[in-house]
Design a protein around this motif. Structure first.
Motif, PDB file in Angstrom:
ATOM      1  N   ALA A  75      40.966  38.304  38.248  1.00 30.34           N
ATOM      2  CA  ALA A  75      40.401  36.919  38.218  1.00 30.34           C
ATOM      3  C   ALA A  75      40.991  35.982  37.551  1.00 30.34           C
ATOM      4  CB  ALA A  75      39.033  37.270  37.623  1.00 30.34           C
ATOM      5  N   GLU A  76      41.892  36.126  36.644  1.00 24.61           N
ATOM      6  CA  GLU A  76      42.367  34.893  35.810  1.00 24.61           C
ATOM      7  C   GLU A  76      43.457  34.266  36.812  1.00 24.61           C
ATOM      8  OE1 GLU A  76      42.801  38.257  34.724  1.00 24.61           O
ATOM      9  OE2 GLU A  76      44.835  38.482  34.004  1.00 24.61           O
ATOM     10  N   LEU A 110      42.899  33.618  39.947  1.00 22.27           N
ATOM     11  CA  LEU A 110      42.196  33.084  41.172  1.00 22.27           C
ATOM     12  C   LEU A 110      41.103  32.046  40.360  1.00 22.27           C
ATOM     13  CD1 LEU A 110      41.385  36.296  43.429  1.00 22.27           C
ATOM     14  CD2 LEU A 110      42.997  34.306  43.637  1.00 22.27           C
ATOM     15  N   SER A 111      41.285  31.603  39.099  1.00 22.02           N
ATOM     16  CA  SER A 111      40.391  30.751  38.609  1.00 22.02           C
ATOM     17  C   SER A 111      41.227  29.801  37.668  1.00 22.02           C
ATOM     18  CB  SER A 111      39.508  31.643  37.557  1.00 22.02           C
ATOM     19  OG  SER A 111      38.863  32.823  38.122  1.00 22.02           O
ATOM     20  N   LEU A 112      40.182  29.022  37.392  1.00 23.30           N
ATOM     21  CA  LEU A 112      40.734  27.869  36.268  1.00 23.30           C
ATOM     22  C   LEU A 112      40.173  28.573  35.012  1.00 23.30           C
ATOM     23  CD1 LEU A 112      40.786  25.764  38.606  1.00 23.30           C
ATOM     24  CD2 LEU A 112      40.230  24.096  36.855  1.00 23.30           C
TER      25      LEU A 112
END
Lengths: 545, 84
Positions: free
Chosen positions: A242-243, A245-247
């Motif tokens: 997830a990190e 694919l995220s800000l």
């Protein structure tokens, strides 16, 4: 331990590295010979005047203008830094591509007015126009010239260094490949700028711009092909943690406030620096800049978003980054820098995936494109630095009686001397990786855009508002540059050790994680500019635009 | 298709400027938190048309920026040049 396990690359290609290196070497030789030929052609077409040497007779059409603006705007960062940051931080950094349409707006809104004023008044450097508006102050001229140097010097050194990095990654078996790469890039660049001036720089930028666009798209295709096609590519990147694919990105260093301000100031600062300013002067008409702006905003942003950014995400699938002792590092197969991901993917994956001959050629072509991105930024900044020194320092302050021819020769000497010093510094760094001057220059390079952004209040006032005066312009610029200074390594070195100094460094580090450095300095600049202009009785002049 | 008067020109300029600023706030700015899954997100990553959502968000707002540029190019910028 890695964020999602240390796994071997998905596909380890068994390619003939020697064949790749041969292909890259042949294409590099062809490319460098082509640049030299264009340099000679530029020399044959040139007239021996300062205006012709620095602005190619103010007669650049829209294709040349568009490609030289693009090639100057996109440095080696486009091929090394951007995919490297996506590889390190994840999809969040793809948002950075949205800075390019902002740059396109600046080209039209600022460029057309600068171009018209330059043609009317015979301006060559940014300081010519700024001093033409606010009054012919030697101090203001020096300050504007200083901004030019603070932008150009780190960029030239970083680009020459990047040429060496590409060479070393492409030819790892050769002991001196780094230095050979730096020498080749520096030598050829100096020759064509010295003999042909802006005409040669712009014509070579056309080749380099085409390579840049083609190379970025090819890199994207290579990333998709390396993972087995579009469907497989999307499947695999959607399985990243997830990190990724995220800000705010994997390191946590890219919150939206920072991303937005970096997008804005990276575009504006890069588009009002001296080399771009001189390209506005050199354009034949406003219509040429209008077309250039559209091409830049759509084509270059598209190539970035749909091309080179994909390499970073694909690279993470192929070569997952690792962490050791809490420090994030690239996969050992990539080397010691995240910035090498593009070259490694190209070299290891593309020839096999796309088939021997064509794959080799395409991978070699992208390596040449990276070299082109470095050269096109280095040549424009060297050329602009030469103009700023000869027009603003030598011609106005040292020898006002100097002739056109004399100043042009001094300009050529500046190009030679600046490149020579840069190469010597890089040579020392190669022998001693802890060589401090290069480290300092690299850190100053991170602030180059913040420095050039300090010309924004003056530029907007001069072109659109016309409310400021000389005292305000000088004070605002000093306040802006002074504020950026607090973010430089020099400030940290000066105050480190004392309690209040360490607290100040900690405060500066914390705020620069939230918002771009240029934004803080710009607030100081605008406030002081407005207040001083309001309360002093400076003579206002009609806008030259 | 477009109002050619000076008032129409100014109105269109203002609209395009507002849309562009909005795209900057929504795209790379705080607007991205409307779709951002966050580093602690569990389960499958949210996607749009198969693209990771943050990347798709970048593509969407690039489309808006590009539309503003094309509209300005075909209208305001062209008129500026005809008049100058």
């Amino acid at each position: 331990m890695s964020f999602h396990g240390v796994t071997p690359p998905v596909q380890l290609a068994a390619i003939d590295t020697g064949a790749f290196q041969d292909a890259a070497l042949i294409m590099l030789c062809i490319y460098l010979c082509l640049l030299l030929a264009l340099g000679v052609l530029g020399f044959i077409k040139s007239r021996n005047t300062e205006e012709d040497y620095y602005l190619a007779g103010r007669n650049q059409g829209w294709i040349v203008s568009a490609l030289t603006i693009m090639a100057t705007f996109f440095s080696s960062f486009a091929f090394l830094g951007q995919p490297g940051l996506v590889y390190k931080e994840g999809a969040a950094f793809a948002l950075f591509a949205l800075n390019v349409p902002v740059a396109a707006l600046v080209v039209y809104l600022v460029g057309r007015k600068v171009s018209a004023a330059g043609r009317l008044q015979g301006y060559v450097t940014p300081a010519d126009m700024i001093c033409g508006h606010y009054g012919n102050s030697a101090f203001l001229r020096i300050l504007v010239a200083l901004v030019g140097f603070l932008y150009a010097v780190p960029y030239v050194v970083i680009q020459l260094d990047a040429g060496g990095l590409v060479s070393r990654t492409t030819f790892p078996d050769s002991e001196n490949s780094f230095l050979y790469g730096t020498y080749a890039l520096a030598g050829v660049t100096v020759i064509y700028i010295m003999i042909g001036g802006m005409r040669s720089v712009a014509w070579t930028d056309v080749i380099q711009g085409i390579l840049l666009i083609g190379g970025m798209l090819l890199a994207g295709i290579a990333a998709i092909a390396a993972l087995g096609g579009i469907t497989e590519f999307l499947e695999k990147i959607n399985k990243l943690p997830a990190e990724m694919l995220s800000l705010p990105g994997r390191s946590g260093g890219w919150p939206a406030t920072k991303m937005m301000t970096v997008c804005f100031f990276a575009a504006v600062g890069s588009m009002i620096q001296p080399a771009q300013w001189m390209r506005y002067y050199a354009a034949r008409s406003k219509q040429d800049l209008r077309r250039s702006a559209l091409l830049l905003g759509i084509v270059l942003a598209g190539c970035s978003l749909f091309g080179v950014m994909l390499i970073g995400m694909g690279g993470e699938v192929l070569y997952p980054a690792v962490t050791g002792n809490g420090v994030l590092a690239p996969n050992p197969a990539v080397g010691n820098s995240f910035d090498q991901i593009l070259v490694v993917v190209l070299k290891n994956q593309v020839p096999e995936v796309l088939g021997g001959g064509i794959g080799l050629l395409l991978a070699a072509l992208v390596c040449v494109a990276i070299m082109a991105a470095s050269m096109s930024t280095a040549d424009s900044n060297l050329h602009a630095m030469s103009a700023v020194f000869t027009r603003d320092i030598y011609g106005k302050l040292v020898r006002p009686s100097s002739s056109d021819t004399e100043r042009t020769w001094v300009g050529r000497f500046v190009i030679l001397a600046a490149t020579g010093v840069a190469v010597i510094l890089i040579r020392f760094k190669e022998d001693n990786p802890d060589f401090e001057p290069i480290k300092l220059i690299a850190e100053m390079g991170l602030l180059a855009i913040a420095f050039s952004t300090q010309l924004l209040p003056i530029t907007i006032d001069m072109l659109f508002l016309r409310r400021g005066n000389l005292a305000g312009a000088v004070s605002g610029l000093l306040a802006g540059l002074g504020t950026v200074f607090f973010f430089t390594p020099f400030f940290s070195m000066a105050v480190r050790g004392s309690g209040s100094g360490d607290a100040a460094i900690s405060f500066i580090n914390n705020i620069s994680r939230i918002i771009d450095t240029g934004a803080f300095a710009l607030v100081a600049n605008v406030s002081v500019f407005a207040l001083v202009s309001r309360f002093t009785d400076g003579s206002k002049r009609e806008s030259p635009a | 298709m477009f109002d050619n008067s000076e008032t129409g020109n100014k109105r269109l300029s203002s609209i395009l400027a507002l849309v562009f600023v909005f795209a900057m706030i929504m795209g790379p700015g705080p607007g991205v938190y409307l779709v951002n899954p966050g580093p602690d997100h569990d389960g499958p990553a949210p996607t749009l048309l198969g693209l990771p959502i943050v990347y798709a968000w970048a593509v969407l707002w690039f489309g808006v920026q590009a539309a503003v540029l094309v509209t300005a190019y075909l209208t305001i910028w062209s008129r500026d040049e005809r008049e100058s």
